[in-house]
Design an enzyme around this catalytic site. Structure first.
Site, mmCIF file in Angstrom:
data_model
loop_
_atom_site.group_PDB
_atom_site.id
_atom_site.type_symbol
_atom_site.label_atom_id
_atom_site.label_comp_id
_atom_site.label_asym_id
_atom_site.label_seq_id
_atom_site.Cartn_x
_atom_site.Cartn_y
_atom_site.Cartn_z
ATOM 1 N N LYS A 72 0.845 -1.201 0.000
ATOM 2 C CA LYS A 72 0.000 0.000 0.000
ATOM 3 C C LYS A 72 0.876 1.245 0.000
ATOM 4 O O LYS A 72 1.920 1.272 0.672
ATOM 5 C CB LYS A 72 -0.908 -0.030 1.238
ATOM 6 C CG LYS A 72 -1.935 1.083 1.297
ATOM 7 C CD LYS A 72 -2.838 0.924 2.527
ATOM 8 C CE LYS A 72 -3.907 1.999 2.614
ATOM 9 N NZ LYS A 72 -4.787 1.837 3.802
ATOM 10 N N SER A 147 -9.653 1.740 2.907
ATOM 11 C CA SER A 147 -8.798 2.507 2.020
ATOM 12 C C SER A 147 -7.714 1.668 1.339
ATOM 13 O O SER A 147 -7.073 2.172 0.414
ATOM 14 C CB SER A 147 -8.131 3.634 2.809
ATOM 15 O OG SER A 147 -7.269 3.110 3.795
ATOM 16 N N SER A 171 -9.812 -0.485 7.133
ATOM 17 C CA SER A 171 -9.251 -0.348 5.779
ATOM 18 C C SER A 171 -8.558 -1.575 5.196
ATOM 19 O O SER A 171 -8.254 -1.583 4.011
ATOM 20 C CB SER A 171 -8.284 0.826 5.740
ATOM 21 O OG SER A 171 -9.023 2.001 5.581
HETATM 22 N N1 GLN Z 1 -12.940 4.328 6.393
HETATM 23 C C1 GLN Z 1 -12.332 4.711 7.636
HETATM 24 C C2 GLN Z 1 -11.924 6.149 7.561
HETATM 25 O O1 GLN Z 1 -12.191 6.755 6.586
HETATM 26 C C3 GLN Z 1 -11.191 3.820 7.957
HETATM 27 C C4 GLN Z 1 -9.981 4.126 7.184
HETATM 28 C C5 GLN Z 1 -8.831 3.262 7.560
HETATM 29 O O2 GLN Z 1 -8.982 2.219 8.197
HETATM 30 N N2 GLN Z 1 -7.653 3.715 7.185
HETATM 31 O O3 GLN Z 1 -11.362 6.701 8.455
#
Ligand code: GLN
Length: 469
Positions: A72, A147, A171
């Protein structure tokens, strides 16, 4: 094919590492998914050749040698851009490897490249990337989840064998569920965060994404363990996950937290996950309903803590120290112009929310209150784990949604994390594994474990995988 099988084919010289890596790179180049931001074509092929030479000489090669991995793009790989899916870091090239990358390189993996993500890991759909959205490999009109959507889509589409993601509020697990693959968020502190670009430091954790449970265990084995360069790293022994994963699950008690099976969760998803639970029951697992009463506060608590920490972490992007730098007459203008130009709307929204939550006069009411509620949520889990070994829930409340469907409505996007953020607030490990499908789309089953309960989670996950494959 998993890591072990590919390794066997390498050693038996049925395929060469170079052929396999070439195949992956060709697939990435031809793909429309936009799963990668940077591809390390030249270096990947060079590394592949080195492993092939070793095999040709009859040297012993380790299980991960020559295995193609995607990373990532918020995890630093020395010498290549780490963009975090943001314009502000478009040209930032870290001078060092993250600990997880260093450990994987020591095992001889082949790094294929860096995967697409929501900007600074803020999002649930991968639509907030400066480099354009990633598409879901099962249905290109839908999102891959976020994400770590690039990593999950790459694994799902055969554009990487395995990948690393990061999970602050879901994410890793959400995109794993949406792309029909396996994703594990380890216990907070189990895996070093050194070299992971910070979003919300008290919640962030790196973890593996793969096509099967065994591969997740193999990767976790390498990346887990104490690191003095991360002050929150746990100095706890790393068990042999592959071994501990093999045993029986008969007699185990699984809790179904009723708040995770209630209103707002798609009925077809619930029915599918219930089917998975029945498979475990056939293996001798006992199931009971439990309660995590403070669950309704998880989303607001998460979005206060995560934004507060983000507003502080992202203060470093000032146009002077990292990445993008816009002109301005004064230092203040350089800051303002760079941040105005460099950050996308969602990141700006988070910075504003977080700054507000930390403001003098509001801090007690918002940020400090949220940290107190976080303790209640953590307490719910601790109490429930006195009665059960593991918990099972759906990973996502809704099926993979269409591109554009939620992107204009932040709350509709935030609510997709309703079943995953509690685990991060409590610092616990959890996995998402694919099971069944609804309307041709994959469904993720989430298994939540107690503190450092990765072995147990993997064992239950592996037991289901063995039955269903
Ligand atoms: N969707 C969540 C957020 O927007 C989690 C994102 C993540 O785990 N990096 O904060």
């Amino acid at each position: 094919m998993g890591i072990r099988e590919l390794h066997r084919q390498f050693v038996e010289k049925r395929v060469s590492v170079s052929e396999v890596v070439r195949g992956y790179i060709d697939r990435i180049r031809k793909s429309r998914l936009n799963a990668y931001i940077t591809v390390f074509e030249e270096e990947a092929l060079e590394c592949a050749k080195r492993v092939d030479d070793k095999i040709a000489c009859g040297d012993k090669v380790g299980i991960l040698e020559g295995i193609p991995v995607a990373v990532k793009d918020n995890i630093c790989v020395k010498g290549y851009p780490t963009t975090c899916g943001s314009k502000i870091l478009e040209r930032f090239v870290p001078p060092y490897d993250a600990t997880v990358v260093e450990r994987l390189k020591q095992q001889g993996v082949i790094m294929l490249g860096k995967t697409n993500m929501d900007e600074f890991a803020m999002g649930s759909s991968n639509e907030y990337s400066y480099f354009g959205p990633t598409l879901n490999p099962i249905d290109e009109e839908r999102v891959p989840g976020g994400s770590s959507g690039g990593s999950a889509a790459a694994v799902g589409a055969g554009e990487a064998l395995v990948a690393l993601g990061s999970d602050t509020g879901g994410s890793i697990r959400l995109p794993a569920a949406y792309c029909g693959v396996v994703g594990l968020k380890p216990t907070y502190g189990r895996v070093s965060r050194y070299g992971l670009v910070a979003f919300a430091s008290s919640l962030d954790q790196i973890g593996p994404i793969a096509g099967e449970v065994e591969d997740v265990a193999i990767l976790l084995q390498v990346i887990a363990g104490f690191d003095e360069r991360d002050s929150t790293s746990l100095d706890a022994e790393v068990p042999n996950y592959l071994e501990e994963m093999q045993g029986e699950v008969s007699g185990w008690r699984i809790g179904l937290p009723k708040e995770y099976w209630g209103e707002g969760i798609d009925d077809a998803i619930k029915a599918t996950v219930r089917d998975a639970v029945r498979e475990w029951e056939k293996l001798g697992v006992r199931v009971k309903e439990i309660s995590l009463p403070h669950t309704k506060y998880a989303i607001p608590t998460y979005y206060l803590i995560a934004t507060a920490e983000a507003s502080s972490n992202l203060a470093r992007y000032d146009g002077i120290r990292y990445g993008l730098s816009c002109d301005g007459g004064t230092t203040q203008e350089v800051h303002v112009n760079t941040r105005t130009e460099g950050f996308g709307d969602e990141v700006k929204r988070r910075i504003m929310l977080g700054t507000f939550a930390l403001k003098a006069g509001y801090k007690e009411e918002y940020y400090l209150k949220a940290t107190q509620v976080r303790e209640l949520i953590r307490g719910d889990f601790m109490k429930a784990f006195e009665e059960v070994d593991l918990m099972v829930t759906p990973t996502a409340p809704v099926l993979p949604f269409k591109l554009g469907e939620r992107v204009k409505d932040p709350l509709a996007m935030y609510i997709v994390d309703v079943l995953t953020v509690g685990v991060n607030l409590a610092g616990l490990p959890a996995i998402s594994i694919p099971y069944g499908e609804v309307e041709g789309l994959p469904v993720g089953v989430q298994i939540i474990g107690p503190f450092l309960g990765e072995s147990k989670i993997l064992r239950l996950a592996y037991a289901l995988e063995r039955v269903t494959r």
